[in-house]
Design an enzyme around this catalytic site. Structure first.
Site, PDB file in Angstrom:
ATOM      1  NE  ARG A  95      33.421  32.370  37.465  1.00 23.95           N
ATOM      2  CZ  ARG A  95      33.751  33.125  36.434  1.00 23.95           C
ATOM      3  NH1 ARG A  95      33.493  32.711  35.202  1.00 23.95           N
ATOM      4  NH2 ARG A  95      34.330  34.298  36.613  1.00 23.95           N
TER       5      ARG A  95
ATOM      6  CE  LYS B   1      51.283  45.540  29.864  1.00 22.54           C
ATOM      7  NZ  LYS B   1      50.850  45.485  28.457  1.00 22.54           N
TER       8      LYS B   1
ATOM      9  N   GLY C 164      41.417  37.083  39.228  1.00 24.43           N
ATOM     10  CA  GLY C 164      42.012  35.764  39.017  1.00 24.43           C
ATOM     11  C   GLY C 164      43.335  35.537  39.722  1.00 24.43           C
TER      12      GLY C 164
ATOM     13  N   GLY D 115      36.016  40.997  35.772  1.00 27.52           N
ATOM     14  CA  GLY D 115      35.696  42.327  35.267  1.00 27.52           C
ATOM     15  C   GLY D 115      34.672  43.070  36.105  1.00 27.52           C
TER      16      GLY D 115
END
Length: 392
Positions: free
Chosen positions: A36, A193, A350, A373
């Site tokens: 980053r 999920k 990720g 996100g």
């Protein structure tokens, strides 16, 4: 595109407030992955080259409006200085004095913004305090753009604003992959999920031509169709939702690719005894840990016919061999097609980045997003406050 970039701004002798994301992993006081940090270097160097004074604003961890010494951004100074090839100054709260003391060619990093309660509350007064330090606002933190915070949203309305080089690259890549893509478009969505990716799946079936569903999510879809998945990870309570998504895909003429064969095992450990069986033949005491070779062949065929690929999530338990086989095969094909100029490939998340790095495929993808996100919310079709503020 409606937002400005650094190219649209006169930076000479201007104080440029740059929102960056340098929330990097640290162990024993040392940055362990500076990805980053490296990604903000082009923006900072560009501002310096054009006579501007970069003032970097960032967060680190979740101090929740309190001063938490172990979450001080001082920890990243050595790695940041090394990446930029020059010493970076630090302001631990006396922002105005530190900015006033800046010399030409200097870079200043402000202390963790989240030490101030006003940051996460998107407080206008805190945003005004920050805005008073600069002449221009530059957002180079796409990964924080889904948050309406003082340094990502409110401040953009107080100063002439633009996107930094990383933000510009990220937005261009994602717009090209989802808003105005070359067709056919293929999406690979994996992970544990369905419940965490409902909005994503709902948005994608209306926008892509092929949707590959992998990982534990695929088990939920198989179970929803009455297939026994044994002891596999699956959300049986999501049956109705899974069937709704399949119906929506059919209406939208989106080809959903689910496993036709699977790799099963009796325990979750590396190189344990495993078998490849038809998707509807999982033994009652076994669990599905990867897609099988027939499924990989179907994915491969669809990918070969596609022009654009969006990837979020692995196809199996990629962390342990041999249950990384399907993910590796698809990643290697995508990388090869991209390298040959036959595919635009954008990936993020990720686990996805970890899986692609593991195979070495990541370096040949068109774009790898380090945003978690924000990348997901963009794929879900949501408006990101930090991006919308730049368009204002």
């Amino acid at each position: 595109m409606a937002w400005k970039t650094l190219d649209d701004m006169d930076l000479a002798q201007k104080r440029v407030l740059v929102r960056v994301d340098i929330n990097v992993p640290v162990a024993d006081g040392v940055v362990t992955d500076d990805t980053r940090i490296q990604r903000i270097v082009p923006t900072v160097r560009d501002i310096l080259a054009r006579g501007g004074k970069p003032i970097l604003m960032a967060h680190y961890g979740r101090p929740k409006g309190q001063v938490v010494p172990e979450m001080s951004l001082r920890i990243v100074l050595p790695a940041l200085s090394a990446a930029l090839g020059q010493e970076v100054s630090f302001a631990d709260g006396q922002y105005s004095a530190a900015v006033a003391a800046m010399k030409d060619g200097e870079v200043l990093l402000l202390e963790n913004l989240r030490f101030a309660p006003g940051e996460e509350k998107n407080d206008p007064a805190f945003a005004a305090r920050l805005a008073g330090l600069g002449d221009i606002y530059c957002n180079d933190a796409f990964s924080a753009a889904h948050r309406a915070h003082a340094s990502t949203e409110a401040i953009a309305r107080l100063l002439p604003s633009c996107a930094g080089r990383l933000m510009q690259a990220e937005l261009s890549a994602l717009e090209g992959a989802l808003s105005t893509p070359k067709r056919p478009v293929m999406a690979v969505v994996g992970g544990a999920k369905v419940s965490t990716k409902l909005e994503l799946l709902g948005n994608l079936v209306a926008k892509v031509d092929h949707l590959v569903i992998g990982g534990g999510m695929a088990n939920t879809f198989l179970a929803a169709q009455g297939i026994n998945v044994g002891k596999s990870l699956a959300e049986h309570e999501m049956t109705g939702t899974a069937l709704e998504i399949l119906a929506k895909a059919k209406t939208a003429n989106c080809n959903v690719i689910l496993p036709v064969d699977v790799v099963v095992a009796w325990e979750f450990s590396a190189n344990t005894k495993n078998e490849t069986v038809a998707a509807d033949a999982c033994p009652a005491d076994a669990m599905i840990l990867d897609a099988g070779p027939a499924t990989v062949a179907i994915i491969s065929q669809a990918m070969a016919a596609s022009e654009t690929l969006i990837w979020n999530g692995p196809l199996g338990a990629f962390e342990i061999a041999p249950f990384d086989t399907a993910t590796n095969a698809a990643a290697e094909q995508a990388a090869a097609m991209t390298k040959a100029g036959n595919l635009i490939s954008v990936a993020g998340g990720g686990d996805t980045v970890a899986a692609l790095n593991k195979t070495g495929a990541a370096e040949d993808f068109t774009y790898i997003s380090t945003a978690g996100g924000a990348f997901l919310e963009w794929m879900e079709g949501k408006t990101l406050p930090g991006v919308a503020a730049l368009e204002g």
